[in-house]
Write a protein that holds these residues in place. Structure first.
Motif, short mmCIF file in Angstrom:
data_model
loop_
_atom_site.label_atom_id
_atom_site.label_comp_id
_atom_site.label_asym_id
_atom_site.label_seq_id
_atom_site.Cartn_x
_atom_site.Cartn_y
_atom_site.Cartn_z
N GLY A 140 23.71 -40.77 3.02
CA GLY A 140 22.32 -40.31 2.92
C GLY A 140 22.09 -39.47 1.68
N ASP A 141 23.03 -38.57 1.37
CA ASP A 141 22.93 -37.75 0.16
C ASP A 141 22.93 -38.62 -1.09
N GLU A 142 23.78 -39.65 -1.11
CA GLU A 142 23.83 -40.56 -2.26
C GLU A 142 22.53 -41.35 -2.43
N LEU A 143 21.95 -41.79 -1.32
CA LEU A 143 20.67 -42.49 -1.39
C LEU A 143 19.58 -41.57 -1.95
N ARG A 144 19.56 -40.35 -1.49
CA ARG A 144 18.54 -39.39 -1.95
C ARG A 144 18.72 -39.08 -3.43
N TRP A 145 19.98 -38.90 -3.85
CA TRP A 145 20.27 -38.62 -5.25
C TRP A 145 19.82 -39.81 -6.11
N ALA A 146 20.12 -41.05 -5.66
CA ALA A 146 19.73 -42.24 -6.41
C ALA A 146 18.20 -42.32 -6.54
N ALA A 147 17.48 -41.97 -5.47
CA ALA A 147 16.02 -42.01 -5.52
C ALA A 147 15.49 -40.98 -6.52
N ASN A 170 1.31 -37.63 4.29
CA ASN A 170 0.79 -36.36 3.79
C ASN A 170 1.95 -35.40 3.66
N TYR A 171 1.94 -34.61 2.62
CA TYR A 171 2.96 -33.58 2.47
C TYR A 171 2.38 -32.39 1.72
N LEU A 172 3.07 -31.28 1.83
CA LEU A 172 2.68 -30.05 1.16
C LEU A 172 3.50 -29.92 -0.11
N SER A 173 2.85 -29.92 -1.27
CA SER A 173 3.55 -29.84 -2.55
C SER A 173 4.19 -28.46 -2.72
N HIS A 174 5.05 -28.35 -3.72
CA HIS A 174 5.70 -27.05 -3.97
C HIS A 174 4.69 -25.98 -4.39
N LEU A 175 3.48 -26.40 -4.78
CA LEU A 175 2.41 -25.46 -5.11
C LEU A 175 1.56 -25.09 -3.90
N GLY A 176 1.89 -25.68 -2.74
CA GLY A 176 1.16 -25.39 -1.52
C GLY A 176 -0.09 -26.23 -1.33
N VAL A 177 -0.22 -27.29 -2.10
CA VAL A 177 -1.38 -28.16 -2.03
C VAL A 177 -1.05 -29.35 -1.12
N SER A 178 -1.97 -29.68 -0.23
CA SER A 178 -1.79 -30.83 0.64
C SER A 178 -2.06 -32.10 -0.18
N VAL A 179 -1.08 -33.01 -0.16
CA VAL A 179 -1.17 -34.24 -0.95
C VAL A 179 -1.10 -35.44 -0.01
N ARG A 180 -2.06 -36.35 -0.15
CA ARG A 180 -2.05 -37.62 0.60
C ARG A 180 -1.39 -38.64 -0.31
N ASP A 181 -0.52 -39.45 0.28
CA ASP A 181 0.27 -40.40 -0.50
C ASP A 181 0.39 -41.70 0.27
N ARG A 182 0.55 -42.78 -0.44
CA ARG A 182 0.90 -44.06 0.16
C ARG A 182 2.42 -44.13 0.14
N GLU A 195 17.06 -39.83 -9.12
CA GLU A 195 17.44 -40.30 -10.45
C GLU A 195 16.47 -41.37 -10.95
N ALA A 196 16.02 -42.24 -10.04
CA ALA A 196 15.18 -43.37 -10.42
C ALA A 196 13.70 -43.01 -10.54
N LEU A 197 13.27 -41.99 -9.81
CA LEU A 197 11.84 -41.67 -9.73
C LEU A 197 11.56 -40.26 -10.19
N GLU A 198 10.32 -40.02 -10.56
CA GLU A 198 9.89 -38.66 -10.90
C GLU A 198 9.09 -38.12 -9.72
N GLU A 199 9.82 -37.68 -8.70
CA GLU A 199 9.20 -37.19 -7.47
C GLU A 199 9.76 -35.82 -7.12
N GLU A 200 8.93 -35.00 -6.49
CA GLU A 200 9.44 -33.71 -6.04
C GLU A 200 10.05 -33.79 -4.65
N ALA A 201 9.77 -34.89 -3.93
CA ALA A 201 10.35 -35.04 -2.60
C ALA A 201 10.53 -36.52 -2.27
N VAL A 202 11.67 -36.84 -1.71
CA VAL A 202 11.96 -38.16 -1.17
C VAL A 202 12.67 -37.91 0.16
#
Length: 127
Positions: free
Chosen positions: A83-90, A48-60, A92-99
């Motif tokens: 760690g920064d390089e791994l996060r940057w690669a993620a 579960n995480y809080l989106s940038h819009l403040g909405v609680s999102v459940r995720d797998r 780049e590869a995905l359309e996610e607001e948080a990894v």
């Protein structure tokens, strides 16, 4: 028994059946296995995480982690860059607001191989 300090690297990725997500997980498996000798993947976790819009999102979520054979405290700047390089690669590869990429110290038991048991020693006939 002596403890050996290592660094654990964890990457939490959305667990989605889309090619980009599966490809990134496979690439991380290859990276961790060939660079550090192995990794563990745990899939189908609930997050579960809080989106940038403040909405609680459940995720797998899938968690992939490896233990790096370097001391966390002695190699923190290099591990931080990794760690920064791994996060940057993620990103780049995905359309996610948080990894989430987490690195932290972990201690492994480095007990030497056990010798013969008491009964094995007792049955030994020395001449």
């Amino acid at each position: 028994m002596p403890l050996s300090e290592k660094a654990r690297v964890e990457v939490y990725l959305p667990d989605l059946p889309r090619p980009a997500y599966l490809d990134l997980l496979s690439a991380l498996e290859q990276e961790f296995t060939h660079t550090f000798g192995g990794c563990t993947v745990i899939s189908d976790l609930r997050g579960n995480y809080l989106s940038h819009l403040g909405v609680s999102v459940r995720d797998r979520v899938s968690l992939i982690y490896t233990d790096v054979p370097y001391s966390f405290s002695e190699h923190q700047p290099i591990l931080s860059r990794y760690g920064d390089e791994l996060r940057w690669a993620a990103f780049e590869a995905l359309e996610e607001e948080a990894v989430l990429v987490a690195l932290f110290p972990i201690y492994h038991s480095e007990k030497e191989k056990p010798g013969p048991t008491r009964s094995e020693r007792a049955s030994c006939r020395c001449s």
